[in-house]
Design a protein around this motif. Structure first.
Motif, PDB file in Angstrom:
ATOM      1  N   SER A 317       0.615  -1.216   0.369  1.00 41.53           N
ATOM      2  CA  SER A 317      -0.173   0.383  -0.053  1.00 41.53           C
ATOM      3  C   SER A 317       1.303   1.240   0.272  1.00 41.53           C
ATOM      4  O   SER A 317       1.406   1.277   0.988  1.00 41.53           O
ATOM      5  CB  SER A 317      -1.298   0.064   0.992  1.00 41.53           C
ATOM      6  OG  SER A 317       0.198  -0.534   2.816  1.00 41.53           O
ATOM      7  N   LEU A 318       0.366   2.203  -0.368  1.00 39.97           N
ATOM      8  CA  LEU A 318       1.248   3.769  -0.418  1.00 39.97           C
ATOM      9  C   LEU A 318       0.234   4.650  -0.447  1.00 39.97           C
ATOM     10  O   LEU A 318      -0.699   4.991  -1.268  1.00 39.97           O
ATOM     11  CB  LEU A 318       1.725   3.614  -1.369  1.00 39.97           C
ATOM     12  CG  LEU A 318       2.809   4.537  -2.481  1.00 39.97           C
ATOM     13  CD1 LEU A 318       3.798   5.368  -0.930  1.00 39.97           C
ATOM     14  CD2 LEU A 318       3.324   5.103  -3.496  1.00 39.97           C
ATOM     15  N   ASP A 319       0.053   5.332   0.440  1.00 44.28           N
ATOM     16  CA  ASP A 319      -0.840   6.616   0.611  1.00 44.28           C
ATOM     17  C   ASP A 319      -0.382   7.865   0.119  1.00 44.28           C
ATOM     18  O   ASP A 319       0.889   8.028   1.381  1.00 44.28           O
ATOM     19  CB  ASP A 319      -1.166   6.603   2.729  1.00 44.28           C
ATOM     20  CG  ASP A 319      -2.809   8.197   1.853  1.00 44.28           C
ATOM     21  OD1 ASP A 319      -2.346   8.802   1.709  1.00 44.28           O
ATOM     22  OD2 ASP A 319      -2.863   7.924   4.047  1.00 44.28           O
ATOM     23  N   VAL A 320      -0.733   8.750  -0.675  1.00 44.98           N
ATOM     24  CA  VAL A 320       0.119   9.799  -0.853  1.00 44.98           C
ATOM     25  C   VAL A 320      -1.030  10.979  -1.088  1.00 44.98           C
ATOM     26  O   VAL A 320      -0.396  11.849  -1.146  1.00 44.98           O
ATOM     27  CB  VAL A 320       0.949  10.055  -2.121  1.00 44.98           C
ATOM     28  CG1 VAL A 320       1.758   9.052  -2.141  1.00 44.98           C
ATOM     29  CG2 VAL A 320      -0.459   9.116  -3.488  1.00 44.98           C
ATOM     30  N   ASN A 321      -1.884  10.926  -0.130  1.00 44.05           N
ATOM     31  CA  ASN A 321      -3.217  12.184  -0.248  1.00 44.05           C
ATOM     32  C   ASN A 321      -2.665  13.517   0.606  1.00 44.05           C
ATOM     33  O   ASN A 321      -3.109  14.672   0.217  1.00 44.05           O
ATOM     34  CB  ASN A 321      -4.110  11.051   0.709  1.00 44.05           C
ATOM     35  CG  ASN A 321      -4.995  10.073  -0.336  1.00 44.05           C
ATOM     36  OD1 ASN A 321      -4.880  10.497  -1.421  1.00 44.05           O
ATOM     37  ND2 ASN A 321      -5.329   9.128   0.653  1.00 44.05           N
ATOM     38  N   LYS A 322      -1.160  13.049   1.137  1.00 48.24           N
ATOM     39  CA  LYS A 322      -0.846  14.142   1.577  1.00 48.24           C
ATOM     40  C   LYS A 322      -0.032  14.902   0.899  1.00 48.24           C
ATOM     41  O   LYS A 322       0.858  15.868   0.918  1.00 48.24           O
ATOM     42  CB  LYS A 322      -0.531  13.983   3.176  1.00 48.24           C
ATOM     43  CG  LYS A 322      -1.280  13.731   4.083  1.00 48.24           C
ATOM     44  CD  LYS A 322      -2.632  14.051   4.755  1.00 48.24           C
ATOM     45  CE  LYS A 322      -3.581  14.244   5.456  1.00 48.24           C
ATOM     46  NZ  LYS A 322      -2.592  13.428   7.090  1.00 48.24           N
ATOM     47  N   ASN A 323       0.951  14.117   0.010  1.00 50.10           N
ATOM     48  CA  ASN A 323       1.711  14.943  -1.062  1.00 50.10           C
ATOM     49  C   ASN A 323       0.873  16.282  -2.163  1.00 50.10           C
ATOM     50  O   ASN A 323       1.099  15.352  -2.621  1.00 50.10           O
ATOM     51  CB  ASN A 323       2.938  13.633  -0.953  1.00 50.10           C
ATOM     52  CG  ASN A 323       2.637  12.699  -0.308  1.00 50.10           C
ATOM     53  OD1 ASN A 323       2.387  11.289   0.086  1.00 50.10           O
ATOM     54  ND2 ASN A 323       3.694  13.502   0.460  1.00 50.10           N
ATOM     55  N   THR A 324       0.282  16.729  -1.877  1.00 49.92           N
ATOM     56  CA  THR A 324      -0.367  17.379  -2.627  1.00 49.92           C
ATOM     57  C   THR A 324       0.753  17.920  -3.797  1.00 49.92           C
ATOM     58  O   THR A 324      -0.142  18.623  -4.862  1.00 49.92           O
ATOM     59  CB  THR A 324      -1.416  18.693  -2.088  1.00 49.92           C
ATOM     60  OG1 THR A 324      -0.628  19.236  -1.307  1.00 49.92           O
ATOM     61  CG2 THR A 324      -2.080  18.261  -1.451  1.00 49.92           C
ATOM     62  N   VAL A 325       1.564  18.304  -3.486  1.00 49.83           N
ATOM     63  CA  VAL A 325       3.317  19.139  -4.623  1.00 49.83           C
ATOM     64  C   VAL A 325       3.599  17.986  -5.341  1.00 49.83           C
ATOM     65  O   VAL A 325       5.003  18.685  -6.371  1.00 49.83           O
ATOM     66  CB  VAL A 325       3.914  20.414  -3.795  1.00 49.83           C
ATOM     67  CG1 VAL A 325       2.633  21.400  -3.289  1.00 49.83           C
ATOM     68  CG2 VAL A 325       4.876  19.300  -2.724  1.00 49.83           C
ATOM     69  N   LEU A 326       3.011  16.848  -5.534  1.00 50.56           N
ATOM     70  CA  LEU A 326       4.420  16.007  -5.701  1.00 50.56           C
ATOM     71  C   LEU A 326       3.830  15.968  -7.184  1.00 50.56           C
ATOM     72  O   LEU A 326       3.077  15.976  -8.038  1.00 50.56           O
ATOM     73  CB  LEU A 326       3.419  14.141  -5.417  1.00 50.56           C
ATOM     74  CG  LEU A 326       4.335  13.390  -5.638  1.00 50.56           C
ATOM     75  CD1 LEU A 326       5.830  12.993  -4.490  1.00 50.56           C
ATOM     76  CD2 LEU A 326       3.993  12.200  -5.828  1.00 50.56           C
ATOM     77  N   THR A 327       4.976  15.851  -7.765  1.00 51.98           N
ATOM     78  CA  THR A 327       5.321  16.195  -9.957  1.00 51.98           C
ATOM     79  C   THR A 327       5.643  14.979  -9.881  1.00 51.98           C
ATOM     80  O   THR A 327       5.330  14.400 -11.559  1.00 51.98           O
ATOM     81  CB  THR A 327       6.240  16.781 -10.273  1.00 51.98           C
ATOM     82  OG1 THR A 327       8.311  17.325  -9.341  1.00 51.98           O
ATOM     83  CG2 THR A 327       5.815  18.335  -9.648  1.00 51.98           C
TER      84      THR A 327
END
Length: 386
Positions: A317-327
């Motif tokens: 699993s991988l949670d990236v919901n908080k990484n809003t500036v991820l390009t």
């Protein structure tokens, strides 16, 4: 009737034996440029040859020495050595149903560009004044900070002695381009060691940089022509000023950078890490932890992340919901069954191949220009052609 049938059979056999036989040969394995020598500022493209190639991706072990584009163009930035990892996904034959993924290494050696010879237009009547380009490695222009800090000198000399005893090729000359000494504060009377460039120096065993409290950049990646590096443990406790840590291609099983709260770039790719805690590294903008044995990764506190590479692990699993500036998100070759990137609205590149995904919703990722996922994944909300 039987006679006519036998004659017909003989004729068919004769015709089939006269037809040319078509041989089905397997596709040749991809061939990748193994090495290249460049001078600072020079650019050259890595050649990848082969059949039935689905995609190629490139990654540099040290972007301060050489960068590489998504099309394999390598540009030399600074003297030194680094590795370009080329991941190729291809089919072994035209009829093969599954793709094979293989990594190749291209060694890059960068040297200073030799100054060109120029013919003087006027014969000098007196001895010319010799000027030298100021070094970017030692900042000793301030007379009040002309000597090196004794504590830093003692600490680095201890590490040098230990590593040279193991056969490392680190320099004993503290004025070499492997070290950068600078005045950190206006009130400083001595130069502090802020930069160590020890990539591909055959470092071995346990290495501690604990006493170097003003260290800003540490490069100790290990891949060279002899294979992977041999660092088994790395101590950066007390290095609170550290902003860049590159320790990829070694034999690290654990890494504690919790005291390095100023860290913005961390590359620990291709080690043997089973866990990685970056909860206290909230300034991180780039995290490369691909090619390890991670079963989980928490990046919820790393809200400044713009690039995350965690491909080639064992993540379920991988949670990236908080990484809003991820390009850029590289999470391929894991065990993911779901992936939610709806909050990553700045995402321009997504590499999620080699997982167990069945669907992918990209309706919120309107600036996404690059997507690499398996053919069986049902993608919605993405209409751009690759």
């Amino acid at each position: 009737m039987k006679k006519k049938l036998s004659i017909l059979v003989v004729m068919v056999l004769c015709i089939t034996t006269m037809l040319p036989v078509q041989e089905v040969s397997a596709a040749k394995k991809p061939k990748v440029t193994k090495s290249m020598k460049l001078t600072v500022g020079q650019a050259k493209k890595i050649k990848v040859k082969g059949s039935y190639i689905k995609y190629k991706k490139y990654k540099t072990s040290n972007k301060k020495i050489a960068t590489v584009t998504k099309k394999g163009k390598v540009t030399a930035k600074k003297t030194g050595n680094c590795k370009i990892t080329v991941t190729v996904k291809y089919k072994k034959s035209k009829k093969a149903k599954k793709y094979t993924t293989k990594k190749y290494k291209c060694s890059v050696s960068v040297k200073e560009k030799k100054p060109g010879k120029t013919k003087p237009t006027v014969k000098p009547t007196s001895k010319p004044t010799i000027t030298t380009k100021p070094s970017d490695r030692v900042d000793n222009s301030d007379s009040s900070a002309s000597s090196k800090n004794e504590q830093d000198v003692k600490a680095i000399k201890k590490i040098i002695a230990e590593q040279r005893a193991f056969g490392a090729t680190v320099s004993e000359d503290l004025d070499s381009d492997e070290y950068l000494w600078q005045k950190v504060k206006d009130t400083d009377k001595t130069l502090r060691l802020v930069d160590i460039r020890w990539s591909n120096k055959n470092l071995q065993g346990a290495v501690s940089f604990k006493g170097l409290t003003e260290l800003r950049r540490l490069y100790c990646s290990g891949y060279d022509k002899y294979g992977k590096g041999k660092i088994t443990s790395l101590d950066v406790s007390g290095c609170t000023a550290l902003t860049e840590l590159m320790c990829g291609d070694n034999q690290l099983t654990s890494l504690d950078a919790s005291e390095c709260t100023a860290l913005t770039e961390l590359s620990c790719s291709d080690n043997q890490l089973t866990s990685l805690n970056v909860n206290k590294n909230m300034a991180l903008t780039e995290l490369w932890c691909d090619g390890n044995q991670l079963t989980s990764l928490d990046v919820s506190k790393n809200t400044a992340l713009t690039e995350l590479r965690c491909n080639g692990n064992q993540l379920t699993s991988l949670d990236v919901n908080k990484n809003t500036v991820l390009t850029e998100l590289w999470c391929g070759d894991n065990r993911l069954t779901t992936l939610d990137v709806s909050k990553c609205t700045a995402l321009t590149g997504l590499w999620c191949y080699g997982n167990q995904l069945t669907s992918l919703d990209l309706s919120k990722n309107i600036v996404l220009t690059e997507l690499y996922c398996d053919d069986n994944v049902v993608v919605t909300g993405y209409n751009k052609s690759l």
